[in-house]
Design a protein around this motif. Structure first.
Motif, short mmCIF file in Angstrom:
data_model
loop_
_atom_site.label_atom_id
_atom_site.label_comp_id
_atom_site.label_asym_id
_atom_site.label_seq_id
_atom_site.Cartn_x
_atom_site.Cartn_y
_atom_site.Cartn_z
N GLU A 1 0.83 -1.20 0.00
CA GLU A 1 0.00 0.00 0.00
C GLU A 1 0.87 1.26 0.00
O GLU A 1 0.57 2.25 -0.69
CB GLU A 1 -0.93 -0.01 1.21
CG GLU A 1 -2.03 -1.05 1.12
CD GLU A 1 -2.80 -1.20 2.42
OE1 GLU A 1 -2.32 -0.67 3.46
OE2 GLU A 1 -3.86 -1.85 2.41
N GLN B 1 3.14 1.10 -3.58
CA GLN B 1 2.38 0.99 -4.83
C GLN B 1 3.29 0.56 -6.00
O GLN B 1 3.41 1.25 -7.01
CB GLN B 1 1.68 2.30 -5.15
CG GLN B 1 0.52 2.61 -4.23
CD GLN B 1 -0.62 1.60 -4.37
OE1 GLN B 1 -1.10 1.34 -5.46
NE2 GLN B 1 -1.05 1.03 -3.25
N VAL C 1 -4.25 -6.16 -2.11
CA VAL C 1 -3.91 -4.75 -2.28
C VAL C 1 -3.76 -4.35 -3.74
O VAL C 1 -4.28 -3.31 -4.17
CB VAL C 1 -2.61 -4.43 -1.51
CG1 VAL C 1 -2.16 -2.99 -1.76
CG2 VAL C 1 -2.79 -4.68 -0.03
#
Length: 273
Positions: free
Chosen positions: A110, A113, A145
């Motif tokens: 997260e 990315q 994710v």
């Protein structure tokens, strides 16, 4: 893709122990770092259950600190500026609650990315329990994710079956450990990989077994690395990539079939690979 156009792309390599980053994907990490990709290595342990060298280069109490230093030195050789070490115990990842490990790895995904995530295949290449646990946790975190966005790719680093035999590793512990979808030609960065492996002085016996000496002697095989694309899965029946077929003649005999049969050339989308 020209190096200048690789800026802004991100690659996350998730490993279990110091030296994992150099053994399997080291030349690829060096290649993409040199081409402007933001490369991050996150290592789950400090390798405190490993050997301290033969004869020992440090005490058992000093080993975690020494191995972390070796990891950071190896990453400098590879051009990887972002290195993070978690606080899990070497050899005990199976004792960590799966949900906790997945949550920690998901947090890194997260935060960063990444466009590409690298980790062990299901059998861990060597069958090491920590490698296998990490592989499962990375896949679960990725699916939570990054997979929903449809942009990121998950790869396992793998070894062609011929390399298993040459390195005395026996049979692959899982079929995917020796399955190749993707080849990376990192020959110009093979010396970086050799230099990174040489940083892992406490693990010299392992390097000797896998690469024929310490420091590893020059080898044309060092610049060819192989991966299995786990997500998004590649369609069945794809033909070998034209660039892989063309490059295969330059590959060492033991990995030539894996290069020639790769259906994907590089870890990033076609223009970037």
């Amino acid at each position: 893709m020209p190096e200048a156009e690789m800026g802004g792309r991100r690659l996350l390599c998730l490993t279990a122990h110091p030296d994992d980053e150099s053994f399997s994907p080291g030349a690829s990490l060096a290649r993409y770092a040199a081409q402007g990709v933001e490369v991050t290595v996150v290592c789950a342990t400090r390798g405190q259950a490993g050997k301290a060298g033969d004869p020992p280069l440090c005490s058992r109490a000093e080993l975690p600190r020494v191995r972390e230093q070796e990891l950071r030195a190896a990453c400098r050789e590879l051009g990887v500026a972002r290195v993070h070490v978690l606080d899990y115990e070497d050899g005990r990842l199976a004792q960590v609650a799966p949900a906790e490990l997945v949550a920690v790895l998901a947090g890194w995904m997260e935060q960063l990315q990444p466009d590409v995530v690298l980790t062990f295949p299901p059998g861990g290449i060597s069958g090491h329990g920590d490698h296998r646990v990490l592989s499962r946790a990375v896949e679960q975190a990725f699916r939570q994710v990054l997979a929903p966005g449809g942009r990121a790719r998950l790869y396992y680093f793998t070894l062609p079956a011929a390399v298993y035999r040459l390195n005395g590793l026996g049979s692959p512990p899982h079929p995917l450990d020796a399955t190749v979808t993707t080849a990376v030609d990192a020959r110009p960065w093979a010396e970086r990989k050799r230099a990174a492996l040489a940083c892992h002085r406490t693990q010299h016996r392992s390097v000797e077994r896998a690469f024929g000496g310490f420091p590893p002697p020059p080898s044309p095989r060092l610049g060819w690395e192989f991966f299995y694309r786990a997500w998004p899965p590649l369609p069945a029946g794809l033909p070998p990539h034209p660039e892989a077929v063309a490059a295969a003649a330059a590959a060492p005999e033991e990995v030539r079939p894996a290069v020639a049969g790769a259906v994907e050339w590089g870890l990033f989308p076609a223009a970037a690979g």
